[in-house]
Scaffold this motif. Structure first.
Motif, PDB file in Angstrom:
ATOM      1  N   MET A   1       0.835  -1.191   0.000  1.00 41.56           N
ATOM      2  CA  MET A   1       0.000   0.000   0.000  1.00 41.56           C
ATOM      3  C   MET A   1       0.874   1.247   0.000  1.00 41.56           C
ATOM      4  SD  MET A   1      -2.595   1.401   2.945  1.00 41.56           S
ATOM      5  CE  MET A   1      -3.238  -0.227   3.276  1.00 41.56           C
ATOM      6  N   ARG A   2       0.343   2.310  -0.622  1.00 38.10           N
ATOM      7  CA  ARG A   2       0.969   3.621  -0.552  1.00 38.10           C
ATOM      8  C   ARG A   2      -0.053   4.613  -0.013  1.00 38.10           C
ATOM      9  NH1 ARG A   2       6.339   2.743  -0.728  1.00 38.10           N
ATOM     10  NH2 ARG A   2       6.920   1.477  -2.531  1.00 38.10           N
ATOM     11  N   VAL A   3       0.433   5.636   0.687  1.00 39.30           N
ATOM     12  CA  VAL A   3      -0.441   6.642   1.283  1.00 39.30           C
ATOM     13  C   VAL A   3      -0.064   8.002   0.717  1.00 39.30           C
ATOM     14  CG1 VAL A   3      -1.227   7.721   3.415  1.00 39.30           C
ATOM     15  CG2 VAL A   3      -0.691   5.275   3.384  1.00 39.30           C
ATOM     16  N   ILE A   4      -1.093   8.733   0.254  1.00 38.01           N
ATOM     17  CA  ILE A   4      -0.894  10.057  -0.337  1.00 38.01           C
ATOM     18  C   ILE A   4      -1.836  11.032   0.355  1.00 38.01           C
ATOM     19  CG2 ILE A   4      -1.002  11.423  -2.453  1.00 38.01           C
ATOM     20  CD1 ILE A   4      -0.544   8.877  -4.031  1.00 38.01           C
ATOM     21  N   VAL A   5      -1.326  12.229   0.667  1.00 38.11           N
ATOM     22  CA  VAL A   5      -2.142  13.281   1.258  1.00 38.11           C
ATOM     23  C   VAL A   5      -2.491  14.300   0.189  1.00 38.11           C
ATOM     24  CG1 VAL A   5      -0.205  14.747   1.945  1.00 38.11           C
ATOM     25  CG2 VAL A   5      -2.340  14.858   3.230  1.00 38.11           C
ATOM     26  N   THR A   6      -3.692  14.877   0.282  1.00 43.41           N
ATOM     27  CA  THR A   6      -4.037  15.974  -0.600  1.00 43.41           C
ATOM     28  C   THR A   6      -3.626  17.294   0.045  1.00 43.41           C
ATOM     29  OG1 THR A   6      -6.248  16.255   0.346  1.00 43.41           O
ATOM     30  CG2 THR A   6      -6.022  14.685  -1.475  1.00 43.41           C
ATOM     31  N   VAL A  56      -5.343  10.523   2.232  1.00 44.02           N
ATOM     32  CA  VAL A  56      -5.712  11.309   3.405  1.00 44.02           C
ATOM     33  C   VAL A  56      -6.100  12.684   2.878  1.00 44.02           C
ATOM     34  CG1 VAL A  56      -4.979  12.263   5.622  1.00 44.02           C
ATOM     35  CG2 VAL A  56      -4.105  10.040   4.869  1.00 44.02           C
ATOM     36  N   ASP A  57      -7.399  12.983   2.934  1.00 48.50           N
ATOM     37  CA  ASP A  57      -7.914  14.234   2.385  1.00 48.50           C
ATOM     38  C   ASP A  57      -7.972  15.279   3.494  1.00 48.50           C
ATOM     39  OD1 ASP A  57      -9.016  15.878   0.389  1.00 48.50           O
ATOM     40  OD2 ASP A  57     -11.034  15.507   1.156  1.00 48.50           O
ATOM     41  N   GLY A  71      -2.710  15.761   8.990  1.00 48.53           N
ATOM     42  CA  GLY A  71      -2.715  14.822   7.871  1.00 48.53           C
ATOM     43  C   GLY A  71      -1.428  14.838   7.088  1.00 48.53           C
ATOM     44  N   ALA A  72      -0.837  16.040   6.957  1.00 48.96           N
ATOM     45  CA  ALA A  72       0.372  16.172   6.143  1.00 48.96           C
ATOM     46  C   ALA A  72       1.621  15.707   6.875  1.00 48.96           C
ATOM     47  CB  ALA A  72       0.542  17.626   5.705  1.00 48.96           C
ATOM     48  N   GLY A  73       1.631  15.788   8.222  1.00 46.80           N
ATOM     49  CA  GLY A  73       2.826  15.457   8.987  1.00 46.80           C
ATOM     50  C   GLY A  73       3.423  14.093   8.688  1.00 46.80           C
ATOM     51  N   PRO A  74       2.604  13.022   8.691  1.00 47.08           N
ATOM     52  CA  PRO A  74       3.178  11.696   8.435  1.00 47.08           C
ATOM     53  C   PRO A  74       3.229  11.320   6.950  1.00 47.08           C
ATOM     54  CG  PRO A  74       1.276  11.637   9.954  1.00 47.08           C
ATOM     55  CD  PRO A  74       1.245  12.936   9.233  1.00 47.08           C
ATOM     56  N   ALA A  75       2.866  12.242   6.023  1.00 42.30           N
ATOM     57  CA  ALA A  75       2.677  11.874   4.617  1.00 42.30           C
ATOM     58  C   ALA A  75       3.980  11.706   3.867  1.00 42.30           C
ATOM     59  CB  ALA A  75       1.834  12.933   3.918  1.00 42.30           C
ATOM     60  N   PRO A  76       4.136  10.617   3.096  1.00 40.11           N
ATOM     61  CA  PRO A  76       5.332  10.450   2.265  1.00 40.11           C
ATOM     62  C   PRO A  76       5.211  11.119   0.895  1.00 40.11           C
ATOM     63  CG  PRO A  76       4.023   8.447   2.224  1.00 40.11           C
ATOM     64  CD  PRO A  76       3.309   9.397   3.140  1.00 40.11           C
ATOM     65  N   ALA A  77       3.966  11.418   0.452  1.00 38.32           N
ATOM     66  CA  ALA A  77       3.771  12.003  -0.876  1.00 38.32           C
ATOM     67  C   ALA A  77       2.479  12.805  -0.869  1.00 38.32           C
ATOM     68  CB  ALA A  77       3.718  10.921  -1.947  1.00 38.32           C
ATOM     69  N   GLY A 285       4.456  14.906  13.073  1.00 42.44           N
ATOM     70  CA  GLY A 285       3.493  13.819  12.983  1.00 42.44           C
ATOM     71  C   GLY A 285       2.093  14.411  13.045  1.00 42.44           C
ATOM     72  N   THR A 286       1.249  13.871  13.930  1.00 42.37           N
ATOM     73  CA  THR A 286      -0.080  14.449  14.125  1.00 42.37           C
ATOM     74  C   THR A 286      -0.144  15.303  15.386  1.00 42.37           C
ATOM     75  OG1 THR A 286      -0.829  12.490  15.352  1.00 42.37           O
ATOM     76  CG2 THR A 286      -1.174  12.490  12.970  1.00 42.37           C
ATOM     77  N   ALA A 287       1.000  15.475  16.065  1.00 39.71           N
ATOM     78  CA  ALA A 287       1.026  16.225  17.321  1.00 39.71           C
ATOM     79  C   ALA A 287       1.080  17.720  17.052  1.00 39.71           C
ATOM     80  CB  ALA A 287       2.228  15.811  18.156  1.00 39.71           C
ATOM     81  N   ALA A 288       0.434  18.483  17.942  1.00 42.05           N
ATOM     82  CA  ALA A 288       0.477  19.936  17.909  1.00 42.05           C
ATOM     83  C   ALA A 288       0.570  20.414  19.349  1.00 42.05           C
ATOM     84  CB  ALA A 288      -0.768  20.502  17.232  1.00 42.05           C
ATOM     85  N   VAL A 289       1.731  20.987  19.732  1.00 36.88           N
ATOM     86  CA  VAL A 289       1.947  21.386  21.118  1.00 36.88           C
ATOM     87  C   VAL A 289       2.599  22.762  21.169  1.00 36.88           C
ATOM     88  CG1 VAL A 289       2.147  19.014  21.968  1.00 36.88           C
ATOM     89  CG2 VAL A 289       4.189  20.207  21.189  1.00 36.88           C
ATOM     90  N   PRO A 290       2.255  23.560  22.187  1.00 29.76           N
ATOM     91  CA  PRO A 290       2.940  24.850  22.348  1.00 29.76           C
ATOM     92  C   PRO A 290       4.443  24.634  22.519  1.00 29.76           C
ATOM     93  CG  PRO A 290       0.977  24.745  23.734  1.00 29.76           C
ATOM     94  CD  PRO A 290       1.188  23.370  23.187  1.00 29.76           C
TER      95      PRO A 290
END
Length: 574
Positions: A1-6, A56-57, A71-77, A285-290
């Motif tokens: 499988m491959r994963v692509i983000v928009t 991942v839209d 969504g974009a943090g872990p994206a390879p393409a 990744g998917t984390a968001a911290v001050p």
């Protein structure tokens, strides 16, 4: 499988494109479908050629940029979407800046709504902007989401894009950034994410924050799996985990293989460290911290986050200014175990140090000793002199060897040798197993828990005093000398400990010593008693005192030489 983000500006047709490609609805919420606006991450998949492709839209509106970054943090393409009739727009720029900060290197430009306007102008401006970033020169396809024109060429281009992606390592350590968490009736808590490396299997034990969790079930692309290897979109059913204990930004990890830290040093991209003085949010990744930024040099800084993150050297993330709705800078992680900056001028010195070419060697030089597994956990290549599971800095190792020889040489003149733990502490060694390697070539050895010269015995004065005690015990083996008698002979705690380690005496309690064969002689005498026997009977048989007999019997109990029966009596087994 491959994963692509928009990625791309709001209303440029990202979700429509995913629907056309997959036949699935990526907008999961009724509110999204009612408003025709993507708010949160959407997920869909299809098969192109011999490969499953998961999308991942992400939302395109500026209000939902944090969701886009998750969504974009872990994206390879990425499929970067620009509408032919509107061209380059503000969120096009912010999404591209985010992808550049994350270091995404592979993508495809899709110019949508090609039935509404000539795509040439939008294509030229988008390609020019994208070429300035980590994506560089990308292929381009023009399509119409309304008529479906160009979708065949897009599927071909996606197949070519995914064929050029790096092959993931199925044996790598798992770090699954969680982008959704929900409850399934009868199953419990389920989390989803993009598995970028490694393999997850049903029954695996993973770490979630401070807790260990077990994989109860596993799905990928809507189908149950016994195991899933990277790259993959996965849904993981966690045993014994409450829904309230997990959220987006949490991460599932291979236990013991990751360094988690809230303070780390980075190299910045796109901004000078001194300019990052506002309240910022770190995205990785998917984390968001001050995050608080402390400049170290022009392009290096110490980041201090509000929550610890599992990091490795080489990880890429970004800091965003939510007040100004902009990506402030990207960063590359340089050190996940940095030194304190307590002394004056330490920050500038640290900045100069981070400019060095070999971060692994710099880290080893600073710490002296590093477990080989810790190099892996931090994302650094192994370096230094290998000593079992440890790596040593050669210069520090040589200096410690000379220091060890001095310490043992001085200590050896007054006692049988230096206790191993005492030498370890004096040298500042992180583990006892490093003592023996440090002593190689010094002429000293470890024997009986002591570091000493080969064949060395007790110091002459101590040897003479011990001989007096041994002679007295030869006549009355179980009448231990009193404390004042030992002091008169010059036998203090240290001298007695040395004699015990060399097997000259047996210690049955603090300051209570007997001959070297006390245990065997006691058991032989006790076996002649009627079984079971009391402490008083044992004391009379051995011609001893309660001061000696009680700790002696407890010592024999612990060794299994005598057996307490619970009623105050004992017996000798066998």
């Amino acid at each position: 499988m491959r994963v692509i983000v928009t990625a791309g500006h709001v209303d440029h047709g990202k979700s429509t494109l995913v629907r056309r490609l997959t036949g699935m609805e990526p907008d999961r919420w009724a509110e999204e479908r009612r408003r025709g606006l993507t708010i949160d991450l959407g997920f869909a998949w299809t098969r192109i050629g011999d490969e499953d492709i998961a999308f991942v839209d992400v939302p395109g509106h500026e209000r939902f940029v944090p969701n886009m970054l998750a969504g974009a943090g872990p994206a390879p393409a990425v499929l970067f979407v620009v509408a032919a009739d509107e061209g380059w727009m503000p969120q096009s720029a912010e999404h591209l800046a985010a992808l550049d900060a994350f270091g995404v290197r592979r993508g495809l430009l899709v110019v949508t709504k090609a039935d509404r306007a000539d795509p040439a102008a939008a294509t030229a401006s988008a390609l020019a902007e994208i070429a300035k970033t980590s994506l560089g020169t990308v292929p381009v396809v023009a399509v119409s989401g309304t008529t479906g024109a160009g979708l065949g060429g897009l599927r071909t281009a996606i197949g070519e894009l995914t064929a050029g992606l790096p092959v993931p390592d199925p044996d790598a350590d798992v770090r699954l950034w969680i982008d959704r968490a929900f409850t399934v009736s009868g199953a419990g808590t389920v989390v989803t994410g993009t598995l970028a490396a490694g393999t997850i299997a049903v029954g695996d034990e993973l770490r979630l924050g401070p807790s260990r969790v077990k994989v109860r079930g596993l799905q990928s692309l809507g189908e149950p799996r016994e195991r899933a290897g990277a790259v993959a979109r996965v849904a993981v059913n966690l045993r014994g985990t409450a829904r309230g204990d997990v959220r987006r930004g949490d991460v599932l990890l291979t236990p013991g293989r990751w360094r988690t830290t809230a303070e780390f040093d980075v190299r910045l991209r796109g901004a000078a460290a001194a300019d990052l003085h506002r309240e910022l949010v770190l995205h990785l990744g998917t984390a968001a911290v001050p995050v608080r930024v402390r400049p170290l040099g022009t392009d290096t800084a110490r980041l201090v986050t509000a929550a610890a993150l599992p990091l490795r050297v080489g990880d890429r993330g970004l800091v965003r200014d939510p007040g100004e709705h902009r990506i402030a800078a990207g960063f590359d992680v340089l050190d996940v175990d940095p030194p304190a900056l307590s002394r004056r001028g330490a920050a500038r010195a640290r900045g100069r140090e981070l400019a060095g070419p070999d971060l692994a060697r710099t880290y080893l030089h600073r710490t002296g000793f590093v477990r080989a597994a810790d190099f892996t956990a931090m994302g650094l290549p192994e370096t230094g002199e290998r000593l079992g599971e440890w790596c040593a800095d050669p210069g520090r190792f040589a200096a410690l060897r000379a220091q060890a020889a001095e310490i043992v040489g001085a200590w050896d003149s007054t006692a049988a040798g230096v206790p191993v733990e005492a030498l370890r502490q004096r040298l500042g060694l992180p583990a006892p197993e490093l003592v023996v390697p440090v002593l190689r070539g010094t002429g000293f050895e470890v024997a009986g828990g002591l570091v000493r010269r080969p064949g060395a015995g007790l110091a002459p004065a101590v040897e003479k005093a011990v001989e007096v005690v041994v002679e007295r015990l030869a006549e009355h083996p179980f009448r231990a000398p009193e404390a004042d008698e030992l002091r008169a002979l010059g036998l203090g705690r240290r001298e007695l400990a040395a004699a015990v380690r060399l097997g000259r005496l047996t210690a049955v309690a603090e300051g209570v010593v007997l001959g070297p064969d006390a245990d065997e002689r006691a058991v032989a005498q006790l076996r002649l008693l009627p079984q079971p026997f009391t402490v008083s009977e044992a004391r009379r048989a051995l011609d001893s005192t309660r001061r000696v007999m009680i700790p002696l019997l407890e010592r024999l109990d612990a060794a299994g030489r005598t057996e307490p029966l619970g009623d105050g009596t004992r017996r000798t087994p066998g």
